[in-house]
Design a protein around this motif. Structure first.
Motif, PDB file in Angstrom:
ATOM      1  N   VAL A  42     -37.695 -37.585  42.019  1.00 57.45           N
ATOM      2  CA  VAL A  42     -36.590 -38.505  42.259  1.00 57.45           C
ATOM      3  C   VAL A  42     -35.673 -38.588  41.038  1.00 57.45           C
ATOM      4  O   VAL A  42     -34.505 -38.871  41.149  1.00 57.45           O
ATOM      5  N   THR A  43     -36.261 -38.321  39.873  1.00 53.25           N
ATOM      6  CA  THR A  43     -35.467 -38.489  38.660  1.00 53.25           C
ATOM      7  C   THR A  43     -34.539 -37.302  38.376  1.00 53.25           C
ATOM      8  O   THR A  43     -33.628 -37.425  37.598  1.00 53.25           O
ATOM      9  N   ARG A  44     -34.784 -36.158  39.039  1.00 56.97           N
ATOM     10  CA  ARG A  44     -33.948 -35.004  38.709  1.00 56.97           C
ATOM     11  C   ARG A  44     -32.579 -35.133  39.396  1.00 56.97           C
ATOM     12  O   ARG A  44     -32.476 -35.237  40.613  1.00 56.97           O
ATOM     13  N   LYS A  45     -31.553 -35.131  38.595  1.00 54.06           N
ATOM     14  CA  LYS A  45     -30.208 -35.120  39.168  1.00 54.06           C
ATOM     15  C   LYS A  45     -29.900 -33.722  39.681  1.00 54.06           C
ATOM     16  O   LYS A  45     -30.427 -32.745  39.159  1.00 54.06           O
ATOM     17  N   PRO A  46     -29.025 -33.584  40.659  1.00 49.64           N
ATOM     18  CA  PRO A  46     -28.658 -32.235  41.085  1.00 49.64           C
ATOM     19  C   PRO A  46     -27.884 -31.535  39.961  1.00 49.64           C
ATOM     20  O   PRO A  46     -27.169 -32.186  39.199  1.00 49.64           O
ATOM     21  N   THR A  47     -28.062 -30.255  39.862  1.00 52.32           N
ATOM     22  CA  THR A  47     -27.262 -29.506  38.887  1.00 52.32           C
ATOM     23  C   THR A  47     -25.889 -29.256  39.491  1.00 52.32           C
ATOM     24  O   THR A  47     -25.688 -29.403  40.698  1.00 52.32           O
ATOM     25  N   LEU A  48     -24.965 -28.863  38.663  1.00 54.09           N
ATOM     26  CA  LEU A  48     -23.632 -28.546  39.185  1.00 54.09           C
ATOM     27  C   LEU A  48     -23.695 -27.360  40.146  1.00 54.09           C
ATOM     28  O   LEU A  48     -22.888 -27.243  41.050  1.00 54.09           O
ATOM     29  N   ASP A  49     -24.679 -26.489  39.951  1.00 52.67           N
ATOM     30  CA  ASP A  49     -24.839 -25.376  40.885  1.00 52.67           C
ATOM     31  C   ASP A  49     -25.047 -25.903  42.304  1.00 52.67           C
ATOM     32  O   ASP A  49     -24.482 -25.394  43.262  1.00 52.67           O
ATOM     33  N   GLU A  50     -25.870 -26.935  42.393  1.00 51.57           N
ATOM     34  CA  GLU A  50     -26.152 -27.504  43.713  1.00 51.57           C
ATOM     35  C   GLU A  50     -24.919 -28.199  44.279  1.00 51.57           C
ATOM     36  O   GLU A  50     -24.644 -28.135  45.466  1.00 51.57           O
TER      37      GLU A  50
END
Lengths: 274, 270
Positions: A244-252
């Motif tokens: 839950v803590t991982r933000k999406p990367t700009l790639d996503e």
């Protein structure tokens, strides 16, 4: 009005593009492109190959006439007052480059003179920029003998000869090795601190993440999303599958918005054979 | 970052000064690449030596020596070589991104084309100097005094400037150095289909007729008249009026190709 005010008065205007269109036969390279870049900020223009990034930059840099729409750069109309625009912009492009036969110093002096600096000022300015970009030692060698990173630094230095209010960087680190990329980034960051407005096109999302205040994602000749890197990331929402803590990367973010997988630096470096 | 003071910038750059700076750029190229320019200048000398010593023995010039016939022809041919070198230079600039860089500067298209044209004219002057020297060493002599000699050199440079515009136009049209090679391939038949190396009289009648009307032949015949060198007498209308034709042909070419080159340069923005 004092000359100096007249000269810099408009430079606070940044970049404004409204509904730009450009067609090549059946293909709409730009299909209603609108963008606003506030003065003194860096806008990262992201998009897959063929999205129209370079077409947009070439129109804003007065190299290409739009079929329709309006744009102003540093306060001047790119179609009606291209000369005024050209005094106030710098361009580092996939397409614009330095004269490889000439030395670094000769390049800087030549383009200074073509920007109507006096011979003396052009010479001083060339010396300053060579120093600042770590090219002083190589100053009197032909640019053909420079490494890729040095040539790109010379490219960047040349585009700064007239101390432009607006700088266009069209994939400025394509084909560079990681160390040279980080070096170019440092120079770009230093520039931003001085109030220059920068429009940066890139396929490398980490590059936009590192440098840009504002990101505009392009697809099929239009801007499809705009915002700060964090806003764009928030829009996609956190990744629910992993943690839950991982933000999406700009790639996503990129994939979500355009439906295209982004080009990785590795692939792009392979393509950039120029 | 240091910003240059506004007063350092004059916004009214004249196109002539821009053109002079762009000419200077090409002169700096010569300085940076002396071997390459030397080879370009010496290449026509090699051709002269080949024709003089390999074929010359078989060339019966009725009214003089083959050397005296060959050198004026080769001077005209040297002017034609400018066409391919300028086309190649224009496409190379485009391929290397220098064209875009210059177009992003506050410099007019006129200045860009004029800078290229002036530089090529200087190149033509250098080419003439080398070829005239080579000719003098081989025993060629102008016979009609200084004024006629200068008039002949003037006609040659007039032809060169016309070919320059053709070359600039073709360079802008063809875009890549690879395709500029096609210009090099074309230059040779055009150069040979003239009175440069042999009299059109020795060719099949219809071919000789075409060769007589080649602008290169007009200039070659005109300068042979002016130098007082053998013309390997052809009594066609074009040969008898070679001097006015040598003045007219380059004017026609310039009137056609200068506007075309300007148009092509403007269309880079479309």
């Amino acid at each position: 009005m004092a000359y100096e005010e007249e000269w810099w008065g408009h430079s606070s205007a940044g970049i404004t593009a409204r509904n730009l269109r450009k067609r090549y036969g059946d293909h709409a390279a730009l299909d209603g492109f609108s963008l606003q870049v506030r003065p003194g900020t860096v806008c990262g223009l992201l998009g897959p190959n063929g999205a129209g990034k370079t077409t947009a930059v070439r129109i804003l840099a007065t190299l290409l006439r739009p079929d329709d729409g309006q744009a102003s750069v540093a306060g001047w109309d790119v179609v009606r007052q291209p000369r005024q625009v050209r005094y106030r912009i710098g361009l580092v492009g996939q397409n614009a480059s330095v004269d490889e036969v000439l030395t670094g110093r000769q390049n800087l002096e030549l383009f200074g003179r073509l920007g109507h600096l006096t011979a003396r000022v052009a010479r001083t300015r060339a010396g300053e920029l060579l120093e600042r970009f770590g090219l002083a030692e190589a100053a009197d060698r032909s640019a053909a003998q420079y490494s890729g990173g040095m040539r790109r630094r010379l490219d960047l230095a040349t585009s700064l000869v007239l101390a432009p209010a607006v700088l266009f960087l069209d994939e400025p680190t394509t084909g560079l090795d990681p160390a040279a990329r980080i070096d170019v980034w440092a120079h770009i960051r230093a520039l931003v601190g001085t109030g220059t407005t920068v429009l940066l096109t890139t396929q490398y999302l980490d590059e936009a993440d590192q440098l840009a205040d504002q990101i505009a994602v392009m697809d099929a000749g239009q801007i499809v999303a705009e915002g700060t890197p964090d806003e764009l990331k928030a829009r996609v929402g956190p990744d629910r599958v992993e943690t839950v803590t991982r933000k999406p990367t700009l790639d996503e973010v990129f994939l979500h918005l355009t439906g295209h997988a982004p080009t990785t630096p590795h692939q792009a470096a392979g393509e950039a054979t120029r | 970052m240091s910003t240059p003071t506004a007063t350092a910038v004059s916004r009214s750059g004249s196109w002539a000064r821009d053109a002079a700076n762009l000419t200077r750029r090409i002169l700096l190229h010569w300085k940076q690449r002396p071997v390459s320019i030397a080879l370009t200048l010496l290449f026509p000398v090699l051709i002269v030596l080949m024709f003089r010593y390999l074929f010359g023995g078989a060339m019966p010039v009725p009214d003089g020596t083959y050397t005296d016939y060959l050198i004026p022809g080769m001077l005209a041919m040297t002017m034609l070589f400018g066409l391919e070198s300028v086309a190649l230079a224009v496409t190379t600039d485009a391929a290397k991104g220098v064209t875009e860089r210059i177009r992003a500067m506050p410099v007019s298209g006129n200045a860009v084309l004029a800078g290229r044209g002036w530089a090529d004219l200087l190149n033509g002057v250098a080419g003439l100097a080398v070829m005239v020297t080579a000719g003098l060493v081989l025993g060629w002599r102008p016979q009609h005094g200084l004024v006629s000699t200068l008039a002949a050199l003037g006609l040659l440079l007039w032809l060169r400037s016309a070919f320059t515009w053709v070359g600039i136009y073709l360079g802008l049209l063809l875009k890549t150095p690879e395709s500029a090679v096609s210009v090099q391939v074309l230059v040779w038949p055009i150069g040979f289909l003239s009175s440069t190396f042999v009299s059109p009289d020795t060719m099949p009648t219809w071919l000789g007729e075409i060769a007589t009307w080649n602008p290169l032949s007009s200039t070659a015949t005109a300068i042979r008249d002016l130098f007082g060198n053998p013309t390997w007498a052809t009594h066609t209308w074009a040969a008898e009026h070679a001097v006015p034709l040598a003045a007219m042909w380059p004017a026609v070419l310039t009137l056609v190709f200068l506007p075309l080159a300007h148009h092509q340069h403007r269309s880079l923005a479309s």
